[in-house]
Structure formats: C-alpha cells, structure tokens
Design a protein around this motif. Structure first.
Motif, PDB file in Angstrom:
ATOM      1  N   ASP A 113     -12.213  58.271  98.647  1.00 44.83           N
ATOM      2  CA  ASP A 113     -11.016  57.768  99.326  1.00 44.83           C
ATOM      3  C   ASP A 113     -11.186  56.330  99.823  1.00 44.83           C
ATOM      4  OD1 ASP A 113      -9.909  60.328  99.009  1.00 44.83           O
ATOM      5  OD2 ASP A 113     -10.673  61.012 100.949  1.00 44.83           O
ATOM      6  N   GLY A 114     -11.897  55.525  99.056  1.00 51.29           N
ATOM      7  CA  GLY A 114     -12.071  54.131  99.449  1.00 51.29           C
ATOM      8  C   GLY A 114     -13.098  53.903 100.537  1.00 51.29           C
ATOM      9  N   VAL A 115     -13.935  54.925 100.795  1.00 51.52           N
ATOM     10  CA  VAL A 115     -14.997  54.761 101.787  1.00 51.52           C
ATOM     11  C   VAL A 115     -16.344  55.019 101.112  1.00 51.52           C
ATOM     12  CG1 VAL A 115     -15.935  55.548 104.005  1.00 51.52           C
ATOM     13  CG2 VAL A 115     -13.463  55.509 103.662  1.00 51.52           C
TER      14      VAL A 115
ATOM     15  N   GLU B  64      -3.507  49.498 102.012  1.00 54.60           N
ATOM     16  CA  GLU B  64      -4.885  49.963 101.988  1.00 54.60           C
ATOM     17  C   GLU B  64      -5.099  50.969 103.106  1.00 54.60           C
ATOM     18  OE1 GLU B  64      -7.194  46.180 100.030  1.00 54.60           O
ATOM     19  OE2 GLU B  64      -7.192  46.322 102.199  1.00 54.60           O
ATOM     20  N   PRO B  66      -8.123  53.219 103.569  1.00 52.30           N
ATOM     21  CA  PRO B  66      -9.421  53.847 103.278  1.00 52.30           C
ATOM     22  C   PRO B  66      -9.731  54.988 104.236  1.00 52.30           C
ATOM     23  CG  PRO B  66      -9.739  51.700 104.308  1.00 52.30           C
ATOM     24  CD  PRO B  66      -8.283  51.822 103.993  1.00 52.30           C
ATOM     25  N   GLY B  67     -10.110  56.126 103.675  1.00 55.48           N
ATOM     26  CA  GLY B  67     -10.481  57.273 104.497  1.00 55.48           C
ATOM     27  C   GLY B  67      -9.313  58.149 104.921  1.00 55.48           C
ATOM     28  N   VAL B  68      -8.098  57.795 104.499  1.00 55.24           N
ATOM     29  CA  VAL B  68      -6.935  58.621 104.860  1.00 55.24           C
ATOM     30  C   VAL B  68      -6.709  59.635 103.743  1.00 55.24           C
ATOM     31  CG1 VAL B  68      -4.467  58.622 105.404  1.00 55.24           C
ATOM     32  CG2 VAL B  68      -5.902  56.732 106.186  1.00 55.24           C
ATOM     33  N   LYS B  69      -6.538  60.901 104.130  1.00 60.68           N
ATOM     34  CA  LYS B  69      -6.353  61.954 103.140  1.00 60.68           C
ATOM     35  C   LYS B  69      -4.867  62.183 102.888  1.00 60.68           C
ATOM     36  CE  LYS B  69     -10.733  63.924 104.312  1.00 60.68           C
ATOM     37  NZ  LYS B  69     -11.030  62.835 105.270  1.00 60.68           N
ATOM     38  N   LYS B  88      -5.413  58.424 110.472  1.00 57.84           N
ATOM     39  CA  LYS B  88      -6.714  58.122 109.909  1.00 57.84           C
ATOM     40  C   LYS B  88      -7.720  58.854 110.785  1.00 57.84           C
ATOM     41  CE  LYS B  88      -9.484  54.137 108.716  1.00 57.84           C
ATOM     42  NZ  LYS B  88      -9.620  52.698 108.898  1.00 57.84           N
ATOM     43  N   ARG B 104     -15.105  50.517 112.188  1.00 59.87           N
ATOM     44  CA  ARG B 104     -13.950  51.208 111.597  1.00 59.87           C
ATOM     45  C   ARG B 104     -13.012  51.659 112.718  1.00 59.87           C
ATOM     46  NH1 ARG B 104     -15.313  55.891 107.824  1.00 59.87           N
ATOM     47  NH2 ARG B 104     -13.186  55.442 107.156  1.00 59.87           N
ATOM     48  N   ILE B 105     -11.716  51.617 112.423  1.00 61.65           N
ATOM     49  CA  ILE B 105     -10.726  51.976 113.436  1.00 61.65           C
ATOM     50  C   ILE B 105     -10.006  53.249 112.980  1.00 61.65           C
ATOM     51  CG2 ILE B 105      -8.593  51.240 114.569  1.00 61.65           C
ATOM     52  CD1 ILE B 105      -9.610  48.349 114.353  1.00 61.65           C
ATOM     53  N   PHE B 106      -9.874  54.188 113.886  1.00 60.33           N
ATOM     54  CA  PHE B 106      -9.215  55.458 113.569  1.00 60.33           C
ATOM     55  C   PHE B 106      -8.030  55.687 114.508  1.00 60.33           C
ATOM     56  CE2 PHE B 106     -13.674  55.826 112.390  1.00 60.33           C
ATOM     57  CZ  PHE B 106     -13.567  56.225 111.077  1.00 60.33           C
ATOM     58  N   ASN B 130      -8.444  55.900  95.601  1.00 56.09           N
ATOM     59  CA  ASN B 130      -9.497  55.004  96.110  1.00 56.09           C
ATOM     60  C   ASN B 130      -9.092  54.330  97.421  1.00 56.09           C
ATOM     61  OD1 ASN B 130     -11.055  55.524  93.804  1.00 56.09           O
ATOM     62  ND2 ASN B 130     -10.049  53.880  92.680  1.00 56.09           N
ATOM     63  N   GLY B 131      -8.350  55.057  98.249  1.00 63.63           N
ATOM     64  CA  GLY B 131      -7.974  54.501  99.541  1.00 63.63           C
ATOM     65  C   GLY B 131      -6.815  53.522  99.508  1.00 63.63           C
ATOM     66  N   ILE B 132      -6.082  53.492  98.388  1.00 61.39           N
ATOM     67  CA  ILE B 132      -4.913  52.616  98.292  1.00 61.39           C
ATOM     68  C   ILE B 132      -3.703  53.463  97.937  1.00 61.39           C
ATOM     69  CG2 ILE B 132      -3.835  50.735  96.959  1.00 61.39           C
ATOM     70  CD1 ILE B 132      -6.538  49.446  96.719  1.00 61.39           C
TER      71      ILE B 132
END
Lengths: 136, 153
Positions: A113-115, B64, B66-69, B88, B104-106, B130-132
């Motif tokens: 997921d881009g991480v 973008e 990243p890390g979001v499902k 996130k 990283r910010i959540f 890929n996080g996009i």
C-alpha cells in the motif's frame, strides 16, 4: 474552484532531496520519504512512505553500515490537461547508518500500500564461553 | 611573509562563503515562488493533496494515500462535488517500542472537491494501488465539446 474542507490530519508536504545544481539523477524530482523507526527487544523496524513505488522499483542496499532506500516511481502517462497540481510525482531516496549490532543477513523488506517496511533483527547476544585454563 | 599571504589570499574563503549564501538565496527564492504558484492554482493545503487532469472525455483525480486501506476509504459524488473521506490508521506496533523517528502522520481526513465539469457519476471508477488513488470520472454528454460543422454558402 470552491472548496469546503474539514481539516483532520494536516498536510505533509513532500520534502525534496537537495542534489545541488550540478547533480541530477534523472529528469524527475526526488523526495525524502517520511519515516518511522522504532526498536523493540528483537530488532529495528523502519517504515517509509513511498506512494507509487512498486516492488521491483524499490531497492534497499546495505554497504559499509549505510542503508540506502531508493524508490523509483513511474510517472503516470500524461492523462491530459492539468487542472490542479498540488503535489509532484517523483522518486524517493534516503540513507541511514546502521549499527554493528544488526544481523545483516536477517534484514527483510516489503512494500505494501505504498509503505516500505524494513525489519533489521538484532544479532543474537554472544554465548558466554567458558575457557578452560590448563595448568601445567 | 607578505607574498605568502597574498598567494593564499582571502579570496578562497570568501568564495566559499559567497557560494553558500547564493545557494541559500536560490533555495529561498524557489520555495517562495513555488508556494505562490501553488496558491494561484487553488492550493488548499488540505489532506490529501490532489492533482486533477482533464481530457476530452474524462476528469482524473489522483491523491497519494500511503498506508490507507480500501476498507477505510469512502468516496461519494453529489452533483458537482466529490467527497473523499477516510482514515489513515496506524499498523499495530509493539507496546514496548522505542521510537527514534516519528514522521508519518495518521488520523482521519475528509476533503470535498468541486469538479470542473459535469460528470456521469454512474460511470465513475476509482482504484487504489501502491498507496495512490486514481479516480476516473467520465464527463457527462453535455459537458463534452461537440464539433460543430460550418457550412460555407
């Protein structure tokens, strides 16, 4: 364009790598990915945000205790006229110095997921050794 | 002694200092100009940052994340407004973790965007890879440019 926005998380601007005016890697800009690093009793974990970088475009190299992360991002094919551009698309790059206490053979890395998540296990503590003293 | 001093001269160090200052100025200038251009463009400074592109048939939004499902994202369209909502989330981390860096910010986010043209919401598509996130919005028939033939008389 009118916008109505509720602010929750704040924006994190991409941080461009300063390569100086004489050096360029490629035509696209390069950014430092935001990272989290933490340690627990077993090892170190590094998480880097590399949106757009796919598995084979990401490399993690360890040489002389320097860990280098490179994420190659293929810019999307020109999807038409730009209406709004708030972020730039580019590659990622960052370096760290790694301690001697890392088991270099045991390092693992994955992208999801881009991480990018890199795990650096600590070396097993040296077994206490008993040395026999021979009396002559 | 005098000659020696002249050969070494003050020039070298002055040059280094000058170079450093010039680099600094370049950096400041780039930062200032970059910001101005972005604000002109309607830069909102709200997460997530969004790029919008337009072709004859589609409007494409990219962000973008990243890390979001996928299951933590919600996308809706109401007339000419698109809303992107989500969270996130932090992946599980050991309780005894000792942090060296926390960049990283959540958290949760919500952003509404007024679309630059009328679109057909039934044909809207979005994919997260890929996080996009890439959101493709086909324009409504009435928003597309129509070629008008000109007759000569």
């Amino acid at each position: 364009m009118a916008e109505t926005d509720d602010k929750h998380i704040s924006v994190q601007e991409k941080n461009p790598v300063d390569l100086g005016s004489t050096e360029t890697i490629s035509g696209s800009p390069t950014f430092y990915p935001p990272i989290d690093i933490w340690e627990d009793e077993k090892g170190l974990t590094i998480e880097a945000e590399v949106p757009g970088a796919e598995g084979n475009g990401v490399s993690v190299d360890l040489k002389d205790k320097i860990l280098t992360i490179v994420g190659k991002v293929t810019p999307p094919e020109e999807p038409g006229k730009v209406i709004k551009e708030e972020f730039e698309v580019g590659d990622f790059y960052r370096q760290f110095t790694v301690s001697d206490l890392i088991d270099q053979e045991g390092i693992t890395a994955k992208v999801k997921d881009g991480v990018l998540v890199i795990y650096l296990p600590k070396q097993a503590p040296a077994e206490p050794r008993k040395i026999n003293v021979v009396s002559e | 002694m005098t000659i020696f001093r002249k050969v070494q001269g003050p020039g070298f160090w002055d040059f280094l200092e000058f170079n450093r200052m010039r680099n600094q100025m370049d950096k400041l200038w780039k930062a200032a100009v970059g910001k101005v251009e972005r604000f002109k463009d309607g830069y909102a400074g709200v997460f997530p940052l969004i790029n919008i592109h337009e072709t004859d048939d589609n409007i494409t939004l990219t962000a973008e994340l990243p890390g979001v499902k996928v299951e933590d994202l919600e996308l809706s369209i109401k007339s000419d407004t698109l809303s992107l909502k989500g969270e996130k989330k932090v992946d599980e981390r050991p309780a005894e973790a000792n942090f060296f860096r926390q960049e990283r910010i959540f958290g949760s986010f919500r952003r509404s965007i007024t679309l630059p043209a009328k679109i057909d919401p039934d044909k809207a598509e979005a994919k997260l890879k890929n996080g996009i996130i890439i959101i493709t919005l086909p324009k409504a028939a009435e928003a597309k440019a129509h070629q008008v033939s000109i007759k000569s008389e």
